[in-house]
Write a protein that holds these residues in place. Structure first.
Motif, PDB file in Angstrom:
ATOM      1  N   TYR A 165      -4.671 -12.516   2.357  1.00 45.60           N
ATOM      2  CA  TYR A 165      -5.048 -11.777   1.146  1.00 45.60           C
ATOM      3  C   TYR A 165      -5.984 -12.618   0.277  1.00 45.60           C
ATOM      4  CZ  TYR A 165      -2.192  -7.604   1.748  1.00 45.60           C
ATOM      5  OH  TYR A 165      -1.701  -6.403   2.186  1.00 45.60           O
ATOM      6  N   LEU A 166      -5.711 -13.912   0.203  1.00 43.89           N
ATOM      7  CA  LEU A 166      -6.594 -14.783  -0.563  1.00 43.89           C
ATOM      8  C   LEU A 166      -7.982 -14.859   0.080  1.00 43.89           C
ATOM      9  CD1 LEU A 166      -4.133 -17.690  -1.436  1.00 43.89           C
ATOM     10  CD2 LEU A 166      -5.007 -15.926  -2.978  1.00 43.89           C
ATOM     11  N   ALA A 167      -8.023 -14.840   1.405  1.00 48.50           N
ATOM     12  CA  ALA A 167      -9.309 -14.864   2.097  1.00 48.50           C
ATOM     13  C   ALA A 167     -10.119 -13.608   1.776  1.00 48.50           C
ATOM     14  CB  ALA A 167      -9.095 -14.977   3.605  1.00 48.50           C
ATOM     15  N   CYS A 179      -7.552  -7.804  -7.790  1.00 51.75           N
ATOM     16  CA  CYS A 179      -7.409  -7.017  -6.567  1.00 51.75           C
ATOM     17  C   CYS A 179      -6.082  -6.265  -6.554  1.00 51.75           C
ATOM     18  CB  CYS A 179      -7.463  -7.923  -5.346  1.00 51.75           C
ATOM     19  SG  CYS A 179      -9.014  -8.833  -5.158  1.00 51.75           S
ATOM     20  N   VAL A 180      -6.114  -5.068  -6.011  1.00 54.27           N
ATOM     21  CA  VAL A 180      -4.881  -4.334  -5.737  1.00 54.27           C
ATOM     22  C   VAL A 180      -4.711  -4.309  -4.228  1.00 54.27           C
ATOM     23  CG1 VAL A 180      -6.111  -2.109  -5.876  1.00 54.27           C
ATOM     24  CG2 VAL A 180      -3.606  -2.164  -5.967  1.00 54.27           C
ATOM     25  N   ALA A 181      -3.545  -4.710  -3.776  1.00 51.55           N
ATOM     26  CA  ALA A 181      -3.222  -4.706  -2.353  1.00 51.55           C
ATOM     27  C   ALA A 181      -2.250  -3.577  -2.076  1.00 51.55           C
ATOM     28  CB  ALA A 181      -2.599  -6.045  -1.950  1.00 51.55           C
ATOM     29  N   ILE A 182      -2.426  -2.931  -0.951  1.00 50.74           N
ATOM     30  CA  ILE A 182      -1.479  -1.910  -0.510  1.00 50.74           C
ATOM     31  C   ILE A 182      -0.941  -2.314   0.853  1.00 50.74           C
ATOM     32  CG2 ILE A 182      -3.455  -0.495   0.222  1.00 50.74           C
ATOM     33  CD1 ILE A 182      -1.571   1.944   0.039  1.00 50.74           C
ATOM     34  N   ASP A 183       0.375  -2.370   0.956  1.00 49.08           N
ATOM     35  CA  ASP A 183       1.011  -2.821   2.180  1.00 49.08           C
ATOM     36  C   ASP A 183       2.293  -2.020   2.395  1.00 49.08           C
ATOM     37  OD1 ASP A 183       1.983  -4.587   4.382  1.00 49.08           O
ATOM     38  OD2 ASP A 183       0.437  -5.941   3.600  1.00 49.08           O
ATOM     39  N   ALA A 191       3.348 -11.394   0.870  1.00 51.87           N
ATOM     40  CA  ALA A 191       2.076 -12.112   0.951  1.00 51.87           C
ATOM     41  C   ALA A 191       1.173 -11.758  -0.221  1.00 51.87           C
ATOM     42  CB  ALA A 191       1.380 -11.777   2.274  1.00 51.87           C
ATOM     43  N   ALA A 192       1.066 -10.465  -0.525  1.00 55.03           N
ATOM     44  CA  ALA A 192       0.181 -10.021  -1.607  1.00 55.03           C
ATOM     45  C   ALA A 192       0.695 -10.469  -2.968  1.00 55.03           C
ATOM     46  CB  ALA A 192       0.021  -8.508  -1.557  1.00 55.03           C
ATOM     47  N   ALA A 194       2.481 -13.172  -3.483  1.00 57.81           N
ATOM     48  CA  ALA A 194       2.209 -14.611  -3.533  1.00 57.81           C
ATOM     49  C   ALA A 194       0.739 -14.899  -3.822  1.00 57.81           C
ATOM     50  CB  ALA A 194       2.619 -15.272  -2.218  1.00 57.81           C
ATOM     51  N   ALA A 195      -0.133 -13.972  -3.444  1.00 58.61           N
ATOM     52  CA  ALA A 195      -1.562 -14.138  -3.711  1.00 58.61           C
ATOM     53  C   ALA A 195      -1.913 -13.827  -5.160  1.00 58.61           C
ATOM     54  CB  ALA A 195      -2.385 -13.241  -2.779  1.00 58.61           C
ATOM     55  N   GLY A 196      -0.971 -13.255  -5.906  1.00 54.63           N
ATOM     56  CA  GLY A 196      -1.216 -12.947  -7.309  1.00 54.63           C
ATOM     57  C   GLY A 196      -1.905 -11.618  -7.542  1.00 54.63           C
ATOM     58  N   MET A 197      -1.787 -10.701  -6.585  1.00 59.33           N
ATOM     59  CA  MET A 197      -2.425  -9.395  -6.714  1.00 59.33           C
ATOM     60  C   MET A 197      -1.458  -8.352  -7.266  1.00 59.33           C
ATOM     61  SD  MET A 197      -4.553  -9.310  -3.127  1.00 59.33           S
ATOM     62  CE  MET A 197      -5.786 -10.593  -2.813  1.00 59.33           C
ATOM     63  N   HIS A 198      -2.022  -7.253  -7.742  1.00 58.64           N
ATOM     64  CA  HIS A 198      -1.178  -6.107  -8.036  1.00 58.64           C
ATOM     65  C   HIS A 198      -0.855  -5.463  -6.696  1.00 58.64           C
ATOM     66  CE1 HIS A 198       0.403  -3.112 -10.930  1.00 58.64           C
ATOM     67  NE2 HIS A 198       0.439  -2.400  -9.809  1.00 58.64           N
ATOM     68  N   VAL A 199       0.410  -5.122  -6.473  1.00 61.52           N
ATOM     69  CA  VAL A 199       0.836  -4.707  -5.140  1.00 61.52           C
ATOM     70  C   VAL A 199       1.440  -3.305  -5.164  1.00 61.52           C
ATOM     71  CG1 VAL A 199       2.194  -5.311  -3.118  1.00 61.52           C
ATOM     72  CG2 VAL A 199       1.318  -7.122  -4.610  1.00 61.52           C
ATOM     73  N   LEU A 200       0.877  -2.442  -4.324  1.00 56.53           N
ATOM     74  CA  LEU A 200       1.424  -1.113  -4.097  1.00 56.53           C
ATOM     75  C   LEU A 200       2.135  -1.115  -2.746  1.00 56.53           C
ATOM     76  CD1 LEU A 200      -1.594   1.152  -5.143  1.00 56.53           C
ATOM     77  CD2 LEU A 200       0.366   0.469  -6.540  1.00 56.53           C
TER      78      LEU A 200
END
Length: 242
Positions: A165-167, A179-183, A191-192, A194-200
């Motif tokens: 996610y950081l990459a 960044c918003v991550a969706i997983d 992972a998201a 831990a990367a400091g993203m908003h996570v859906l």
């Protein structure tokens, strides 16, 4: 508590978010591993015991989806004493990858959702890049992510580490907090986060949506949803977050 920033970029997991392939992987893994279960004493006289063992194996695999296939196989091998050899693991891994790339369909509603979302986007997945690309091409999604495909095989540590996610964020040159991550998996959500993203967290293709929603929240997902029709509105709210 960290203050949330308005998001400017979207990073998607692949299997279970873009491609409806988790059920394919689960089916293949269960079919391949079930014959390797050590026989229980008196199983012939009590077939229900074998059915229970089969269900336990199924659930153990399902709960690990999102991991590297090799890691998943190693953990299940240890838990159930399957006695997997390296050649068997390699063959099963290849069988799963082939089935997912040849049979995957778009997650219901994802095509329309992505059309309604105008953010720059990337893929961050634990699958290897050829498998990701093959699945996206099969489902007509590849042009949206070409040049922005990040694999856990290409970073130091796969999910649940934040590296992939950081990459993806670094590829955009943006702060991960933008960044918003969706997983759809516990592994990916961790992972998201831990990367400091908003996570859906997405549960739309989970075999047990209610249980998965609980697990994704426990893993740190900020919001959980099960219908891709909700996706654009959730993104819109994050874009205007203050």
């Amino acid at each position: 508590m960290m203050t949330r920033q308005a998001v400017t970029h979207l990073i998607c997991d692949c299997d279970g978010v873009l491609l409806d392939s988790e059920s394919i992987a689960l089916g293949v893994l269960h079919r391949e591993l079930l014959p390797l279960l050590p026989a229980w004493p008196d199983a012939d006289e009590a077939p229900s015991l074998q059915e229970q063992r089969s269900q336990v194996l199924h659930d153990a695999i399902a709960n690990r989806l999102g991991m590297y296939t090799d890691v998943l196989l190693s953990e299940v091998d240890l838990e159930f004493e399957l006695g997997l050899e390296a050649a068997q693991m390699e063959r099963i891994h290849a069988t799963v990858a082939l089935a997912c790339s040849e049979q995957a369909q778009p997650v219901p509603g994802i095509v329309e959702a992505l059309q309604a979302i105008r953010l720059p986007r990337a893929v961050a997945s634990n699958s290897d890049a050829p498998r990701i690309e093959a699945g996206l091409k099969r489902c007509g999604l590849y042009p949206q992510f070409a040049g922005r495909i990040y694999s856990g095989h290409d970073v130091a540590h796969p999910k649940p580490a934040p590296d992939v996610y950081l990459a993806a964020a670094a590829g955009f040159g943006v702060d991960p907090a933008r960044c918003v991550a969706i997983d759809d998996s516990v592994t990916g959500v961790r992972a998201a986060v831990a990367a400091g993203m908003h996570v859906l967290g997405f549960t739309g293709v989970a075999h047990d949506r209610k249980a998965m929603a609980r697990r994704l929240r426990e893993a740190g997902a900020h919001q959980v949803f099960e219908d891709m029709k909700q996706f654009p509105q959730l993104i819109c709210e994050l874009i205007w977050l203050r």
